[in-house]
Design an enzyme around this catalytic site. Structure first.
Site, PDB file in Angstrom:
ATOM      1  N   HIS A 110      52.180  67.505  44.219  1.00  0.00           N
ATOM      2  CA  HIS A 110      53.218  67.154  45.447  1.00  0.00           C
ATOM      3  C   HIS A 110      53.691  65.552  44.956  1.00  0.00           C
ATOM      4  CE1 HIS A 110      55.071  68.491  49.067  1.00  0.00           C
ATOM      5  NE2 HIS A 110      54.534  67.360  49.642  1.00  0.00           N
TER       6      HIS A 110
ATOM      7  N   ASP B  30      56.175  63.056  47.587  1.00  0.00           N
ATOM      8  CA  ASP B  30      57.238  62.821  48.010  1.00  0.00           C
ATOM      9  C   ASP B  30      58.139  62.132  47.200  1.00  0.00           C
ATOM     10  OD1 ASP B  30      55.946  63.888  50.278  1.00  0.00           O
ATOM     11  OD2 ASP B  30      54.262  62.049  50.513  1.00  0.00           O
TER      12      ASP B  30
ATOM     13  N   HIS C  90      59.245  67.231  48.934  1.00  0.00           N
ATOM     14  CA  HIS C  90      59.225  66.874  49.637  1.00  0.00           C
ATOM     15  C   HIS C  90      60.038  65.900  49.466  1.00  0.00           C
ATOM     16  CE1 HIS C  90      57.205  65.595  53.740  1.00  0.00           C
ATOM     17  NE2 HIS C  90      59.015  66.094  53.418  1.00  0.00           N
TER      18      HIS C  90
ATOM     19  N   ASP D 156      56.464  57.793  59.590  1.00  0.00           N
ATOM     20  CA  ASP D 156      56.643  56.894  60.396  1.00  0.00           C
ATOM     21  C   ASP D 156      56.053  55.598  58.767  1.00  0.00           C
ATOM     22  OD1 ASP D 156      54.407  56.581  61.755  1.00  0.00           O
ATOM     23  OD2 ASP D 156      55.084  57.226  63.523  1.00  0.00           O
TER      24      ASP D 156
ATOM     25  N   GLN E 254      53.355  54.692  60.138  1.00  0.00           N
ATOM     26  CA  GLN E 254      52.509  54.043  61.397  1.00  0.00           C
ATOM     27  C   GLN E 254      50.993  54.163  61.628  1.00  0.00           C
ATOM     28  OE1 GLN E 254      53.914  51.115  63.001  1.00  0.00           O
ATOM     29  NE2 GLN E 254      55.346  51.706  61.857  1.00  0.00           N
ATOM     30  N   GLY E 255      50.950  54.442  60.400  1.00  0.00           N
ATOM     31  CA  GLY E 255      49.103  54.917  60.214  1.00  0.00           C
ATOM     32  C   GLY E 255      49.054  56.317  60.294  1.00  0.00           C
TER      33      GLY E 255
ATOM     34  N   ASP F 214      51.161  69.006  56.367  1.00  0.00           N
ATOM     35  CA  ASP F 214      51.698  67.843  55.664  1.00  0.00           C
ATOM     36  C   ASP F 214      51.465  67.028  56.811  1.00  0.00           C
ATOM     37  OD1 ASP F 214      52.111  66.141  53.752  1.00  0.00           O
ATOM     38  OD2 ASP F 214      54.100  66.114  53.242  1.00  0.00           O
ATOM     39  N   GLY F 215      50.311  65.601  56.256  1.00  0.00           N
ATOM     40  CA  GLY F 215      50.288  64.221  56.885  1.00  0.00           C
ATOM     41  C   GLY F 215      49.118  64.684  57.936  1.00  0.00           C
TER      42      GLY F 215
ATOM     43  N   GLY G 290      46.636  63.788  50.649  1.00  0.00           N
ATOM     44  CA  GLY G 290      46.702  62.599  50.153  1.00  0.00           C
ATOM     45  C   GLY G 290      45.213  61.812  50.522  1.00  0.00           C
ATOM     46  N   ARG G 291      45.603  60.863  51.276  1.00  0.00           N
ATOM     47  CA  ARG G 291      44.228  59.880  51.673  1.00  0.00           C
ATOM     48  C   ARG G 291      42.900  60.697  50.931  1.00  0.00           C
ATOM     49  NH1 ARG G 291      46.796  57.125  56.774  1.00  0.00           N
ATOM     50  NH2 ARG G 291      47.746  59.376  56.958  1.00  0.00           N
TER      51      ARG G 291
END
EC number: 5.1.3.-
Length: 210
Positions: free
Chosen positions: A31, A33, A64, A140, A142-143, A169-170, A191-192
């Site tokens: 994926h 981004d 994405h 954003d 912000q974490g 996603d996220g 991801g992480r």
């Protein structure tokens, strides 16, 4: 559960090494981004990097687009035969036209909804969509923490778009993935949770069993 490792969460100094580590692992797509700071305040991959990734990885690619004018990329992307292209509903003036342009690349077409964006106004596009992606954190910088109430939005997507494939996603941890799977998500971008682990194969296996 179909998983999609997000390369943007890998160490940018070691992309080649990370791609090699993923070569023999089983997942739905790699994926990418695509961000240029026009929609969110970040920059990720340019076309040269995308082409280099496509040459190296044996996996299908999903994209994405988190930028204001994704259409500018489509002709170049067609040459690398993308599996999926997702664009943000919030960026589109003529969504049906954009979805048609995506299909001309050979990719399956999807819409992405930020946490605050309602989905009801977009139901008329159900027959034109292959996938709907719900952002389960605010994109954003912000974490990007997982928002549990997005599980309800996943359920709404499954009802409003019954013929499409539902993505999340996220901020997806293993605990969040369990909630999302129960809500009906069929695909998850991770991801992480993957790239911070010491054993990619074992981590993918944990998520895949949900």
């Amino acid at each position: 559960m179909i998983l999609h490792p997000s390369l943007a969460s890998a160490n940018p100094l070691h992309y080649g090494r990370e791609l090699t580590a993923l070569d023999n692992l089983d997942f739905g797509s790699l994926h990418l981004d695509i961000e240029d700071s026009s929609f969110i305040n970040n920059i990720t991959f340019g076309m040269k990097t995308v082409q280099a990734v496509a040459r190296q990885t044996p996996h299908p690619l999903s994209f994405h687009f988190m930028l204001a004018r994704p259409q500018r990329w489509f002709n170049a992307l067609a040459e690398i035969r993308p599996a999926w292209i997702f664009v943000h509903a919030e960026t589109l003036d003529y969504p049906s036209e954009t979805l048609t342009e995506i299909r001309h690349t050979g990719a399956r077409a999807g819409l992405v909804f930020n946490p605050a964006t309602p989905i009801d106004a977009w139901r008329y596009l159900a027959s034109e969509l292959d996938g709907v992606m719900v952002m389960t954190s605010e994109p954003d910088g912000q974490g990007q923490r997982f928002i549990p109430s997005m599980c309800e939005k996943i359920q709404k997507v499954r009802t409003a778009f019954p013929q499409t494939e539902c993505w999340a996603d996220g901020g997806i941890t293993l605990a969040a993935a369990q909630q999302l799977a129960a809500a009906g998500a069929q695909h998850m971008v991770i991801g992480r949770a993957l790239f911070s682990s010491s054993d990619y194969r074992a981590t993918l296996a944990q998520f895949a069993t949900l």
